[in-house]
Design a protein around this motif. Sequence first.
Motif, PDB file in Angstrom:
ATOM      1  N   MET A   1       0.838  -1.179   0.000  1.00 44.96           N
ATOM      2  CA  MET A   1       0.000   0.000   0.000  1.00 44.96           C
ATOM      3  C   MET A   1       0.887   1.248   0.000  1.00 44.96           C
ATOM      4  N   GLU A   2       0.542   2.207  -0.795  1.00 41.22           N
ATOM      5  CA  GLU A   2       1.296   3.443  -0.892  1.00 41.22           C
ATOM      6  C   GLU A   2       0.964   4.365   0.281  1.00 41.22           C
ATOM      7  N   THR A   3       1.979   4.993   0.815  1.00 42.90           N
ATOM      8  CA  THR A   3       1.788   5.920   1.925  1.00 42.90           C
ATOM      9  C   THR A   3       1.425   7.295   1.399  1.00 42.90           C
ATOM     10  N   LYS A   4       0.334   7.835   1.911  1.00 47.62           N
ATOM     11  CA  LYS A   4      -0.068   9.204   1.584  1.00 47.62           C
ATOM     12  C   LYS A   4       0.094  10.047   2.836  1.00 47.62           C
ATOM     13  N   TYR A  17      -2.785   4.475  15.774  1.00 45.53           N
ATOM     14  CA  TYR A  17      -3.231   3.698  14.613  1.00 45.53           C
ATOM     15  C   TYR A  17      -4.753   3.694  14.589  1.00 45.53           C
ATOM     16  N   GLU A  20      -6.358   2.469   9.238  1.00 40.43           N
ATOM     17  CA  GLU A  20      -5.973   2.822   7.869  1.00 40.43           C
ATOM     18  C   GLU A  20      -4.606   3.488   7.793  1.00 40.43           C
ATOM     19  N   GLY A  21      -4.138   3.974   8.918  1.00 43.72           N
ATOM     20  CA  GLY A  21      -2.855   4.667   8.961  1.00 43.72           C
ATOM     21  C   GLY A  21      -2.552   5.095  10.382  1.00 43.72           C
ATOM     22  N   SER A  65      -1.032   7.469   5.809  1.00 50.77           N
ATOM     23  CA  SER A  65      -1.907   6.337   5.499  1.00 50.77           C
ATOM     24  C   SER A  65      -1.038   5.138   5.123  1.00 50.77           C
ATOM     25  N   GLY A  66      -1.539   3.952   5.359  1.00 52.64           N
ATOM     26  CA  GLY A  66      -0.831   2.735   4.969  1.00 52.64           C
ATOM     27  C   GLY A  66       0.187   2.248   5.983  1.00 52.64           C
ATOM     28  N   LYS A  68       1.235   0.598   9.438  1.00 47.78           N
ATOM     29  CA  LYS A  68       0.535  -0.406  10.257  1.00 47.78           C
ATOM     30  C   LYS A  68       1.237  -0.626  11.594  1.00 47.78           C
ATOM     31  N   GLN A  71       5.334  -0.888  12.972  1.00 42.08           N
ATOM     32  CA  GLN A  71       6.268   0.047  12.343  1.00 42.08           C
ATOM     33  C   GLN A  71       7.174   0.667  13.407  1.00 42.08           C
TER      34      GLN A  71
END
Length: 174
Positions: A1-4, A17, A20-21, A65-66, A68, A71
């Motif tokens: 998943m790409e981090t925004k 958390y 979703e992010g 976002s992305g 989890k 981390q």
Amino acid sequence: METKIYTGSPYPLGATYDGEGVNFALFSEHAEAVELCLYTSSDEEEVTKFKITEKTHQVWHIYLSGIKPGQRYGYRVYGPHDPSQGHRFNPHKLLIDPYAKAISGTVQWDDALFAYTIGDDDMSLDTTDSAPFVPKAVVIDNKFDWGNDSPPRVPMHQSVIYETHVKGFTSDTS
């Protein structure tokens, strides 16, 4: 998943958390800039860093976002280096989130952990990176599955509330 990247929220402090992010929020009254550094699960390698640009009431914040649970992360904080005024900002030193709910790893004692150069006076500035020697904060999932549990829903007029002093209510077996 790409981090925004989003602005995030100043509260709650720490890494939160939401499924979703993660919202990251750090208080610093005198910081001039803050970077969020993300690390591999083995804590060894910095994967990426994000410059945190949003600040609300002395709280720096960012939402990614992305990201989890699990981390690993730390902060690099920029600001005045003026020990005589109590300011020892040193972006060469990775900081553990003071609001972290979990950390990974242990401190490995090394001269790089000190803000000043060992052998010099404590007003000096050491530029050795401390990241390999400090634990990393860890994002956790605070949610708890209560299963089929539910509140008792007893009306207040039918409830009995007890207040007691623990010592006075504990039996003395001596």
